[in-house]
Design a protein around this motif. Structure first.
Motif, short mmCIF file in Angstrom:
data_model
loop_
_atom_site.label_atom_id
_atom_site.label_comp_id
_atom_site.label_asym_id
_atom_site.label_seq_id
_atom_site.Cartn_x
_atom_site.Cartn_y
_atom_site.Cartn_z
N SER A 89 0.82 -1.22 0.00
CA SER A 89 0.00 0.00 0.00
C SER A 89 0.85 1.26 0.00
CB SER A 89 -0.97 -0.02 1.19
OG SER A 89 -0.22 -0.09 2.38
N SER A 90 2.15 1.14 0.27
CA SER A 90 3.01 2.32 0.19
C SER A 90 3.69 2.36 -1.18
CB SER A 90 4.06 2.26 1.31
OG SER A 90 4.71 1.01 1.28
N LYS A 91 4.43 3.44 -1.44
CA LYS A 91 5.06 3.59 -2.76
C LYS A 91 6.11 2.50 -2.96
CE LYS A 91 6.31 7.60 -5.57
NZ LYS A 91 5.52 7.25 -6.73
N LEU A 92 6.23 2.03 -4.20
CA LEU A 92 7.17 0.95 -4.49
C LEU A 92 8.59 1.47 -4.62
CD1 LEU A 92 5.14 -0.93 -7.28
CD2 LEU A 92 5.40 -1.64 -4.90
N THR A 93 9.57 0.65 -4.20
CA THR A 93 10.97 1.00 -4.46
C THR A 93 11.25 0.74 -5.93
OG1 THR A 93 11.80 -1.23 -4.11
CG2 THR A 93 11.56 0.16 -2.14
N LEU A 94 12.40 1.23 -6.41
CA LEU A 94 12.78 1.03 -7.82
C LEU A 94 12.88 -0.46 -8.15
CD1 LEU A 94 13.15 3.39 -9.73
CD2 LEU A 94 15.62 2.95 -9.67
N GLU A 95 13.43 -1.22 -7.17
CA GLU A 95 13.60 -2.65 -7.39
C GLU A 95 12.24 -3.35 -7.44
OE1 GLU A 95 16.04 -4.68 -4.48
OE2 GLU A 95 15.40 -6.55 -5.45
#
Lengths: 465, 465
Positions: free
Chosen positions: B342-348
């Motif tokens: 539910s939070s923003k995704l990391t680049l990976e």
């Protein structure tokens, strides 16, 4: 009914009687007119050989007189004084009238026969969308109408471009041979798109000797508009004289058959696609659980083998196939942390896993066509003794397809390795099935499973047919 | 070609000329025979009204003589001394022969016409499996063959049991009316399964007044073996005298049409089931991500609206529909902890999410029928400027269906609430589409999207048609 005249037709051409002078003068009106024109004592009418038809010919040989002619042919002689020539003229005219009438009658009968063939095949082929069944009907119809030892329906396989035989009847039939396109007499006829009679096959340069003895043959292409999709072949082991009329009947049959075969093939292809798509998507859903690779396919194959062993009707086999493919579709609703857990599940986690039977029902209820398979999916974890889930149904309350999938599913689960245990060998799994036959599983189903050869059951690419 | 005689037939019955004495004696052979039998100076032959055909009749009224009869009808008179009676007998006999010939000729022609109708409709209906198209062809064929103001093909809806009109042509046509079974003339004919002519509709007690003026009508049931699946109706606003022959032609048409309609309906149903199943399974897969409820359906609907706006061919529309339904099928391969985060995704994490385009391709490549839609699924995250994924294709290298799905998918994603942000309003999303038109998205596709009414696009249950 339009085709009520069908019964009057048999194999071979329609015979019309020859026009003879005897037949013309035996009519009362004609005899009376003849008698009015010439004095009876002078009148002698004979057939071409001199045999008297009216009056007497005691000489025993043809008498001098006026010929009665039909075209160039002399069909009799008239003697009788001054009116002989008039009578010969009149009889010649009546003979022409008679010939015209008979030709028309013959043409009408031929058309009746053609229509009867068409209506018959239309009625027989109506609403069958099974390519094998359609082509078997066509072979049967050809057999009924045309004298032949071998009949085959040949189609071009869209994938390979080869000709293959869909149905055949004859002394020696070798199914599933893939013929090279363009080769042989049939190949050349398919390529040209024009039906042909070859009464002397052996001397035809296109002839390729096969295993079947052929002396005479006919071939009519199966055409959809201008596209040739195959051919109907009929042949005879002994020399025969196939006529233009025979070819016309075969062509009428081919014309009506082509669309039926093509529609059946299209339907078959769509059905294949449908099943493949459902299967692939089910397998995709299953693949989230990496420990169950190939489970869907094996459960389907075991289930179908059991169904066959139990003699299930076609409709139930269809339901069984789809339900087996989709039995675990509800696992989509189970979260990764439970579905993929590599240690033993807690009681609470297991109660969440059980929900996949309900989820499966929830997915499928939106698809009208799938309504019938819901029991198979929803109840494949019910037990015969009523101790299963989700509803605790027992015995024959549980749909037969669910009882079958239960055995297939359990056997596959037992014989597959899991992270927390190694899979059982076949013999140990069978022991377990036997031990719980009648309690966990329906004993009839277990017995059917024990009769099948499990290793033979697996494999094979096609999802149905 | 067997149906080469088709051109000689037009609407209405086949006319045969009446047998007249004039036509019989104008033949040279007949005239010559008559002259041989009776002296020319004594011979007078007149028509029934006394008009001389051979010899002279200066009296201006019928002369006393021997009648020439065809059945009970006097077709002329012969005068001429002692041979008058013989001549009358001869001419009567020739008249009967002529009538028999003409009847046979008429019968032959009728059969030719029937065969021509059958071959024609067979050829036209061949391998069409679209119920609308099939029934429109049938209406067109009926129009060509039978005089009528209104023609309709009516079928029984298997779900509702109501009659509905599949295709019609006429002065006033109200499609999609659900008729009660058994009601009206057509209803009674469908119930009985027997075709009928009703030349005086108004006085028929079964008649139910509708919006169309009908004076005369015919109805032929569409039958598959003994099952009635509908009917073909033809009617005329002005009173007409439909004949048994007209009904025979309509029945021949109906017989050939029934199987075509039924096959098309079966195919249609299977196609519907197929699409519903694929759609449901795709939606099931999508439902793992609770934030995207209804996303699949909306993307399909936006995509189809854009495709229509761009004038895509039927085949491309089909591909577009399936690709839109399945565009996120690869998300099955993404683990819950990333998919449901539910939070923003990391680049990976985002690079893992990107894999769903590849996974989608991997799922679909197993289904032959789906090969054509792979580009739509795999490339729906490519950008027009080449900065998208998975392959960085640019411009028209990207399949048009992928460029369309990209816009539909983006618009829906922008206007939907996500856990980490609220969805944009329509206007703001449109601004964004405009801003990146030509860079992220194909400007032609964006323009097409801007022309459609988004709120009108949503809704509607049927997945195709």
């Amino acid at each position: 009914m339009v085709c009520s005249r069908a019964a009057v037709f048999s194999k071979g051409g329609i015979k019309i009687r020859k026009v003879t002078l005897k037949n013309i003068i035996k009519r009362q009106e004609v005899a009376s007119i003849l008698g009015d024109i010439a004095p009876v004592d002078e009148l002698v009418i004979t057939d071409p050989g001199g045999k008297a038809l009216i009056g007497n010919n005691n000489s025993g040989k043809p008498l001098p007189g006026c010929p009665v002619k039909l075209g160039e042919e002399v069909i009799g002689w008239v003697m009788g004084g001054e009116k002989a020539e008039t009578l010969a003229k009149l009889l010649s005219y009546l003979a022409v009238q008679e010939l015209e009438k008979r030709s028309l009658a013959r043409e009408t009968l031929e058309k009746y026969k053609e229509i009867s063939v068409i209506y018959d095949i239309t009625e027989k082929l109506a609403a069958s969308l099974d390519p094998k069944q359609v082509s078997q009907l066509i072979v049967g119809e050809a057999k009924r109408l045309i004298q032949a030892d071998n009949i085959s329906v040949m189609v071009i396989d869209e994938d390979t471009g080869l000709y293959s035989i869909l149905a055949a009847s004859g002394t020696e039939y070798h199914p599933k041979i893939g013929f090279q396109p363009g080769k042989g007499i049939a190949g050349s006829i398919i390529a040209s798109g024009k039906g042909e009679i070859v009464n002397d096959v052996i001397s035809d340069p296109r002839y390729i000797r096969g295993t079947i003895k052929i002396s005479s043959m006919m071939c009519a292409p199966l055409k959809i508009k201008d596209r040739v999709i195959g051919a109907i072949n009929v042949s005879s082991a002994q020399p025969l004289n196939y006529t233009a009329e025979d070819l016309k009947i075969l062509s009428a049959l081919a014309l009506q058959s082509a669309a039926a075969i093509e529609n059946a093939r299209l339907y078959d292809r769509l059905k294949d696609t449908f099943l493949t798509a459902v299967y692939t998507l089910a397998e995709t859903i299953e693949k989230r659980d990496p420990y169950t690779g190939g489970h869907t396919k094996r459960v389907m194959q075991y289930s179908l083998a059991i169904g066959k062993e139990l003699g299930l009707a076609d409709g139930d086999m269809e339901r069984l196939r789809l339900a087996a493919i989709l039995h675990d579709v509800g696992k989509i609703g189970i979260r990764d942390n439970i579905l993929l857990k590599s240690s033993k599940l807690t009681l609470e986690e297991f109660s969440l896993i059980k929900m996949h039977t309900i989820y499966g029902q929830q997915v499928l209820k939106h698809i009208k066509y799938f309504k019938d398979i819901i029991p198979g999916v929803m109840y494949h974890h019910e037990r015969f003794d009523g101790k299963g889930y989700p509803e605790g149904l027992r015995g024959e309350e549980i749909d037969i397809i669910a009882r079958i999938i239960a055995v297939a599913d359990s056997y596959d689960a037992m014989t597959t390795d899991r992270p927390y245990r190694k899979g059982l060998c076949h013999e140990a799994a069978v022991e377990e099935l036997k031990r719980c036959s009648g309690s966990q599983w329906d004993s009839d189903v277990v017995e059917a499973f024990l009769r099948i050869d499990v290793s033979q059951t697996l494999g094979g690419g096609k999802l149905y047919g």
